[in-house]
Design a protein around this motif. Sequence first.
Motif, PDB file in Angstrom:
ATOM      1  N   GLY A  19     -11.529 -49.411  18.487  1.00  0.00           N
ATOM      2  CA  GLY A  19     -10.186 -48.979  18.119  1.00  0.00           C
ATOM      3  C   GLY A  19     -10.055 -47.487  17.848  1.00  0.00           C
ATOM      4  O   GLY A  19      -9.040 -47.044  17.348  1.00  0.00           O
ATOM      5  N   GLY A  20     -11.075 -46.716  18.148  1.00  0.00           N
ATOM      6  CA  GLY A  20     -10.997 -45.278  17.882  1.00  0.00           C
ATOM      7  C   GLY A  20     -11.796 -44.490  18.901  1.00  0.00           C
ATOM      8  O   GLY A  20     -12.433 -45.064  19.775  1.00  0.00           O
ATOM      9  N   PRO A  21     -11.787 -43.173  18.755  1.00  0.00           N
ATOM     10  CA  PRO A  21     -12.461 -42.319  19.731  1.00  0.00           C
ATOM     11  C   PRO A  21     -13.984 -42.270  19.561  1.00  0.00           C
ATOM     12  O   PRO A  21     -14.690 -41.763  20.413  1.00  0.00           O
ATOM     13  N   GLY A  22     -14.492 -42.798  18.447  1.00  0.00           N
ATOM     14  CA  GLY A  22     -15.920 -42.702  18.185  1.00  0.00           C
ATOM     15  C   GLY A  22     -16.263 -41.373  17.556  1.00  0.00           C
ATOM     16  O   GLY A  22     -15.390 -40.621  17.122  1.00  0.00           O
ATOM     17  N   PHE A  23     -17.543 -41.072  17.502  1.00  0.00           N
ATOM     18  CA  PHE A  23     -17.988 -39.830  16.875  1.00  0.00           C
ATOM     19  C   PHE A  23     -19.285 -39.374  17.525  1.00  0.00           C
ATOM     20  O   PHE A  23     -19.938 -40.120  18.236  1.00  0.00           O
TER      21      PHE A  23
END
Length: 82
Positions: free
Chosen positions: A58-62
């Motif tokens: 659900g997100g861009p990651g890191f």
Amino acid sequence: DDGLAGVDMADALLLVEHPEVYTLGSSSELSDLLFDFDDSFELATSSVGGVARVPEAGGPGFEVHRVQRGGKVTYHCEGQLV
């Protein structure tokens, strides 16, 4: 043009804000990280300058960066001034 040509930076204070990132210092082990990763992650972060991207649901990651400094793992988050 960077707008800093001819500016004396001797007494300058630079503030940096960047996206979510972990840095691995020279004393860190991958076991210090509290999230799952695969073999490609271990290879990518095995030497200074190595970078791995960790996907996040659900997100861009890191990103995780192996850096040339002492210490273990440091987490830098959005909104944090460095």
